[in-house]
Design a protein around this motif. Structure first.
Motif, PDB file in Angstrom:
ATOM      1  N   ILE A 149      23.309  11.166  14.218  1.00  0.00           N
ATOM      2  CA  ILE A 149      24.237  10.037  14.105  1.00  0.00           C
ATOM      3  C   ILE A 149      23.859   8.935  15.092  1.00  0.00           C
ATOM      4  O   ILE A 149      23.880   7.745  14.753  1.00  0.00           O
ATOM      5  N   ASP A 150      23.496   9.317  16.316  1.00  0.00           N
ATOM      6  CA  ASP A 150      23.121   8.328  17.341  1.00  0.00           C
ATOM      7  C   ASP A 150      21.994   7.424  16.885  1.00  0.00           C
ATOM      8  O   ASP A 150      22.005   6.223  17.174  1.00  0.00           O
ATOM      9  N   SER A 151      21.004   7.982  16.201  1.00  0.00           N
ATOM     10  CA  SER A 151      19.868   7.154  15.792  1.00  0.00           C
ATOM     11  C   SER A 151      20.312   6.061  14.816  1.00  0.00           C
ATOM     12  O   SER A 151      19.865   4.922  14.920  1.00  0.00           O
ATOM     13  N   PHE A 152      21.203   6.391  13.915  1.00  0.00           N
ATOM     14  CA  PHE A 152      21.703   5.389  12.973  1.00  0.00           C
ATOM     15  C   PHE A 152      22.604   4.368  13.663  1.00  0.00           C
ATOM     16  O   PHE A 152      22.477   3.163  13.430  1.00  0.00           O
TER      17      PHE A 152
ATOM     18  N   SER B  16      22.732   3.564  16.873  1.00  0.00           N
ATOM     19  CA  SER B  16      22.013   2.777  17.869  1.00  0.00           C
ATOM     20  C   SER B  16      21.266   1.602  17.254  1.00  0.00           C
ATOM     21  O   SER B  16      21.379   0.465  17.712  1.00  0.00           O
ATOM     22  N   TYR B  17      20.488   1.870  16.205  1.00  0.00           N
ATOM     23  CA  TYR B  17      19.662   0.821  15.614  1.00  0.00           C
ATOM     24  C   TYR B  17      20.401  -0.038  14.596  1.00  0.00           C
ATOM     25  O   TYR B  17      20.116  -1.217  14.455  1.00  0.00           O
ATOM     26  N   GLY B  18      21.334   0.557  13.891  1.00  0.00           N
ATOM     27  CA  GLY B  18      22.006  -0.167  12.817  1.00  0.00           C
ATOM     28  C   GLY B  18      23.301  -0.837  13.206  1.00  0.00           C
ATOM     29  O   GLY B  18      23.780  -1.733  12.513  1.00  0.00           O
ATOM     30  N   PHE B  19      23.882  -0.430  14.334  1.00  0.00           N
ATOM     31  CA  PHE B  19      25.185  -0.963  14.747  1.00  0.00           C
ATOM     32  C   PHE B  19      25.099  -1.578  16.144  1.00  0.00           C
ATOM     33  O   PHE B  19      25.338  -2.763  16.325  1.00  0.00           O
TER      34      PHE B  19
END
Length: 143
Positions: free
Chosen positions: A113-116, A118-121
């Protein structure tokens, strides 16, 4: 397509996110495993601590020359707090959904979840909203 400055800023922001995230993730594990808090509450607490670290590094290093010292800190803090509330909510609920629906361990689910988030939000909102260069402030600063 991308300037060297924008790539460097992105990399600096990733260092800030990594340091804040490392603190956040480590504290989440500590609070969940040692102090036996449910991971959703651990994420809330650890995310707040990680956010303080992330904001400080972003303001005083990553975006320093763009708007860090030009824009009022209160405005940046307020905007950053809203981003953090959204981020923590997405991380907490996303991790819970992965754990309940797919039986993914919360530690692994959190990393996914963090990867999404971090980069997307986080990154787009921090760069283009929290630390956005205000042209009026830029003009005043350059005079």
């Amino acid at each position: 397509m991308f300037s060297k400055k924008s790539i460097f800023t992105f990399l600096q922001a990733q260092v800030a996110a990594f340091l804040g995230g490392l603190t956040d993730y480590g504290l989440m594990i500590l609070l969940t495993e040692v102090f036996k808090l449910h991971f959703t509450f651990s994420i809330l607490i650890s995310g707040t601590v990680g956010a303080v670290i992330n904001f400080s590094i972003n303001r005083f290093w990553v975006f320093k020359n763009q708007s860090g010292y030009v824009s009022p800190i209160n405005s940046q803090l307020f905007k950053f707090a809203l981003v953090v509330l959204g981020s923590i909510s997405l991380k907490s609920f996303g991790t819970l959904i992965l754990q309940k629906t797919f039986q993914i361990d919360y530690r692994i689910g959190r990393l996914i979840i963090d990867s999404f988030v971090s980069y997307g939000f986080n990154y787009p909102l921090i760069k283009y909203w929290v630390f956005k260069v205000n042209e009026k402030e830029n003009v005043v600063e350059s005079n």
